[in-house]
Design a protein around this motif. Structure first.
Motif, PDB file in Angstrom:
ATOM      1  N   MET A 117       0.826  -1.211   0.000  1.00  0.00           N
ATOM      2  CA  MET A 117       0.000   0.000   0.000  1.00  0.00           C
ATOM      3  C   MET A 117       0.855   1.254   0.000  1.00  0.00           C
ATOM      4  SD  MET A 117      -3.092  -0.070  -0.289  1.00  0.00           S
ATOM      5  CE  MET A 117      -3.707   1.477   0.342  1.00  0.00           C
ATOM      6  N   VAL A 120       1.701   2.268  -3.425  1.00  0.00           N
ATOM      7  CA  VAL A 120       0.616   2.575  -4.359  1.00  0.00           C
ATOM      8  C   VAL A 120       0.590   4.046  -4.792  1.00  0.00           C
ATOM      9  CG1 VAL A 120      -1.903   2.762  -4.513  1.00  0.00           C
ATOM     10  CG2 VAL A 120      -0.853   0.619  -3.798  1.00  0.00           C
ATOM     11  N   HIS A 130      -3.211  -2.797  -7.364  1.00  0.00           N
ATOM     12  CA  HIS A 130      -4.115  -2.541  -6.245  1.00  0.00           C
ATOM     13  C   HIS A 130      -5.535  -2.299  -6.746  1.00  0.00           C
ATOM     14  CE1 HIS A 130      -5.644  -0.929  -2.460  1.00  0.00           C
ATOM     15  NE2 HIS A 130      -6.160   0.066  -3.167  1.00  0.00           N
ATOM     16  N   ALA A 161     -23.146   1.513  -3.760  1.00  0.00           N
ATOM     17  CA  ALA A 161     -22.841   2.175  -2.494  1.00  0.00           C
ATOM     18  C   ALA A 161     -22.729   1.155  -1.366  1.00  0.00           C
ATOM     19  CB  ALA A 161     -23.910   3.215  -2.168  1.00  0.00           C
ATOM     20  N   ALA A 165     -19.362   0.454   0.873  1.00  0.00           N
ATOM     21  CA  ALA A 165     -19.389   0.529   2.342  1.00  0.00           C
ATOM     22  C   ALA A 165     -19.027  -0.813   2.964  1.00  0.00           C
ATOM     23  CB  ALA A 165     -20.761   0.998   2.818  1.00  0.00           C
ATOM     24  N   ALA A 168     -15.388  -1.522   2.627  1.00  0.00           N
ATOM     25  CA  ALA A 168     -14.622  -0.705   3.565  1.00  0.00           C
ATOM     26  C   ALA A 168     -14.701  -1.273   4.972  1.00  0.00           C
ATOM     27  CB  ALA A 168     -15.147   0.736   3.551  1.00  0.00           C
ATOM     28  N   LEU A 169     -15.878  -1.700   5.350  1.00  0.00           N
ATOM     29  CA  LEU A 169     -16.056  -2.292   6.678  1.00  0.00           C
ATOM     30  C   LEU A 169     -15.157  -3.517   6.854  1.00  0.00           C
ATOM     31  CD1 LEU A 169     -17.641  -2.533   9.344  1.00  0.00           C
ATOM     32  CD2 LEU A 169     -19.434  -3.714   8.080  1.00  0.00           C
ATOM     33  N   ASP A 171     -12.467  -4.304   5.114  1.00  0.00           N
ATOM     34  CA  ASP A 171     -11.069  -3.877   5.086  1.00  0.00           C
ATOM     35  C   ASP A 171     -10.625  -3.376   6.454  1.00  0.00           C
ATOM     36  OD1 ASP A 171     -10.581  -4.506   2.508  1.00  0.00           O
ATOM     37  OD2 ASP A 171     -10.491  -2.449   1.738  1.00  0.00           O
ATOM     38  N   GLY A 172     -11.429  -2.498   7.017  1.00  0.00           N
ATOM     39  CA  GLY A 172     -11.064  -1.900   8.309  1.00  0.00           C
ATOM     40  C   GLY A 172     -10.944  -2.947   9.399  1.00  0.00           C
ATOM     41  N   LEU A 173     -11.877  -3.871   9.446  1.00  0.00           N
ATOM     42  CA  LEU A 173     -11.827  -4.913  10.474  1.00  0.00           C
ATOM     43  C   LEU A 173     -10.624  -5.821  10.245  1.00  0.00           C
ATOM     44  CD1 LEU A 173     -15.598  -5.915  10.753  1.00  0.00           C
ATOM     45  CD2 LEU A 173     -14.250  -4.571  12.375  1.00  0.00           C
TER      46      LEU A 173
ATOM     47  N   ALA B 168     -14.169   0.881  11.599  1.00  0.00           N
ATOM     48  CA  ALA B 168     -13.641   0.106  10.475  1.00  0.00           C
ATOM     49  C   ALA B 168     -14.175   0.645   9.160  1.00  0.00           C
ATOM     50  CB  ALA B 168     -14.019  -1.368  10.639  1.00  0.00           C
ATOM     51  N   LEU B 169     -15.437   0.984   9.137  1.00  0.00           N
ATOM     52  CA  LEU B 169     -16.044   1.537   7.926  1.00  0.00           C
ATOM     53  C   LEU B 169     -15.345   2.819   7.502  1.00  0.00           C
ATOM     54  CD1 LEU B 169     -18.357   1.627   5.842  1.00  0.00           C
ATOM     55  CD2 LEU B 169     -19.792   2.653   7.591  1.00  0.00           C
ATOM     56  N   ASP B 171     -12.342   3.835   8.379  1.00  0.00           N
ATOM     57  CA  ASP B 171     -10.956   3.518   7.997  1.00  0.00           C
ATOM     58  C   ASP B 171     -10.887   3.028   6.558  1.00  0.00           C
ATOM     59  OD1 ASP B 171      -9.831   4.240  10.350  1.00  0.00           O
ATOM     60  OD2 ASP B 171      -9.345   2.222  11.046  1.00  0.00           O
ATOM     61  N   GLY B 172     -11.754   2.087   6.243  1.00  0.00           N
ATOM     62  CA  GLY B 172     -11.736   1.515   4.901  1.00  0.00           C
ATOM     63  C   GLY B 172     -12.024   2.548   3.828  1.00  0.00           C
ATOM     64  N   LEU B 173     -13.006   3.392   4.070  1.00  0.00           N
ATOM     65  CA  LEU B 173     -13.330   4.432   3.089  1.00  0.00           C
ATOM     66  C   LEU B 173     -12.187   5.418   2.963  1.00  0.00           C
ATOM     67  CD1 LEU B 173     -17.087   5.157   3.931  1.00  0.00           C
ATOM     68  CD2 LEU B 173     -16.165   3.884   1.987  1.00  0.00           C
ATOM     69  N   ILE B 175      -9.025   4.912   3.476  1.00  0.00           N
ATOM     70  CA  ILE B 175      -7.898   4.313   2.750  1.00  0.00           C
ATOM     71  C   ILE B 175      -8.137   4.323   1.252  1.00  0.00           C
ATOM     72  CG2 ILE B 175      -6.740   2.124   2.294  1.00  0.00           C
ATOM     73  CD1 ILE B 175      -7.129   1.554   5.346  1.00  0.00           C
ATOM     74  N   GLU B 176      -9.316   3.898   0.845  1.00  0.00           N
ATOM     75  CA  GLU B 176      -9.572   3.836  -0.595  1.00  0.00           C
ATOM     76  C   GLU B 176      -9.650   5.230  -1.203  1.00  0.00           C
ATOM     77  OE1 GLU B 176      -9.042   1.406  -2.271  1.00  0.00           O
ATOM     78  OE2 GLU B 176      -9.021  -0.089  -0.688  1.00  0.00           O
ATOM     79  N   ALA B 179      -6.043   5.990  -1.668  1.00  0.00           N
ATOM     80  CA  ALA B 179      -5.311   5.123  -2.589  1.00  0.00           C
ATOM     81  C   ALA B 179      -5.833   5.253  -4.019  1.00  0.00           C
ATOM     82  CB  ALA B 179      -5.395   3.671  -2.114  1.00  0.00           C
ATOM     83  N   ILE B 192     -22.078   8.066   0.966  1.00  0.00           N
ATOM     84  CA  ILE B 192     -22.079   6.636   1.292  1.00  0.00           C
ATOM     85  C   ILE B 192     -21.884   6.428   2.791  1.00  0.00           C
ATOM     86  CG2 ILE B 192     -20.717   4.524   1.064  1.00  0.00           C
ATOM     87  CD1 ILE B 192     -20.272   5.223  -1.859  1.00  0.00           C
TER      88      ILE B 192
END
Lengths: 208, 208
Positions: A117, A120, A130, A161, A165, A168-169, A171-173, B168-169, B171-173, B175-176, B179, B192
């Motif tokens: 990452m 990237v 990626h 959407a 979401a 992302a959830l 990924d974060g977990l 987590a949600l 964080d994931g958003l 990051i993307e 990136a 979203i």
DNA sequence: TGAGTAATTATGCAAGCGTATAATTACTTA
DNA sequence: TAAGTAATTATACGCTTGCATAATTACTCA
């Protein structure tokens, strides 16, 4: 006089993959700075000079290692799909649960992912990989979400959407599970993920 | 004889922040390996020896830089929260929206975060900072979630699980967004995130 | 079976790293 | 304004790094 170290010849492919695996192991364990030519050679059971024989520069070796990593992750994620049940709800639940449980949650994988990452934003090739991996995973998730909603008689939902979401959830977990493994009890993340998806989609997902 | 380089004294705080900023710039531009003591000193307009005067080791400097980065991100998410009405729902919505909008979402910040994530698993100082900033953000979110639920007359909700999922949600958003900035339209992630939180909490959060 | 060759080891080097420590200088204050 | 001191520069040391190159050895095949 010291004996010169005995050796056996190995095919080019075997040596290349051994060197790549050693590189990935070292990066996962100690970060990129741990993957020195000497450490890689030691781990691969050869002497440092041999690296030069198969890779013009260390950078080439690291690039090859990244490519191997990424294609491996993509294939692994695709393979797990076949084991899931056919019922759309159960299938989605299984997919979600897998994503936040071992062996997917794995400090090694998270560390390697973080290492890539980092490249990237400034490496076009890494960004392309990626992008493809991210979209591949998200599209699969979106398909399952759409199937689950359709099975429940729901229409006109913004599945894009929801997939963004939901992805992302997960990924974060996944990241926190790898970064702070001691902060979550066994199965806690799985339960949290299932409940969160149930609310996100307004569907009752079965615990797995 | 070469002249000894002239200099001016600067306060301790000014020098520390200059060194930290130089460190973050270099890591963002060229990865951790680009942040050598010599390069940091050059960028900060001092000579390498001075680093030792303010930080016992380079590791300490990097950890301080990480802390500055992460608390800065948390602060940016909380910024202008005081301008919002006291209504718990609006506050939570504002917090969520900020977390997935510029300047919080930023390729540089994501690259820096990825770089630090590599150090977290094996560097005790980095792990401590990561834990503190992660929990700091999450606790803040959890407090707002609890307030919002209470205001809606809801009790007995598992706010810890909701905060973990919500965090987590975001964080994931985040990051993307950093990136792959070109994959999302302006305000798309904000929308979203708000919708996802509304469903996650089963509350109608206002768009901001 | 022995010569040829490609794979592998061994050695060394120049550059860069973090850091320790000494020398100097800008600033404070009495 | 002179002395003291903390901030800053300067220098150097020991290590490690990636890489080049020479020496050796396992394997091939005519």
């Amino acid at each position: 006089m010291n004996q010169r170290r005995p050796f056996q010849r190995a095919g080019e492919e075997a040596r290349r993959t051994a060197l790549i695996e050693a590189t990935l192991d070292l990066i996962a364990e100690g970060g990129p700075q741990a993957a020195t030519v000497r450490a890689i050679a030691l781990r691969a059971g050869v002497t440092p000079g041999l690296i030069r024989h198969y890779f013009a520069t260390k950078e080439d070796l690291v690039a090859a290692a990244h490519e191997t990593l990424m294609t491996g992750l993509t294939e692994a994620s695709a393979a797990r799909l076949d084991d899931l049940p056919d019922d759309p709800l159960a299938r989605l639940a299984g997919f979600v649960a897998n994503a936040v449980s071992p062996p997917v949650t794995d400090p090694r994988a998270v560390a390697l992912w973080a290492a890539s990452m980092q490249l990237v934003p400034r490496d076009a090739a890494m960004r392309k990989v990626h992008e493809a991996t991210y979209l591949g995973f998200r599209d699969r998730l979106q398909g399952m979400i759409a199937d689950a909603l359709t099975a429940a008689g729901r229409r006109d939902e913004d599945t894009r959407a929801l997939a963004i979401a939901g992805n992302a959830l997960l990924d974060g977990l996944w990241i926190e599970a790898g970064a702070l493994p001691d902060h979550f009890q066994a199965n806690e993340l799985k339960s949290i993920a299932i409940k969160a998806f149930s609310r996100l989609l307004d569907l009752k997902l079965p615990e797995v």
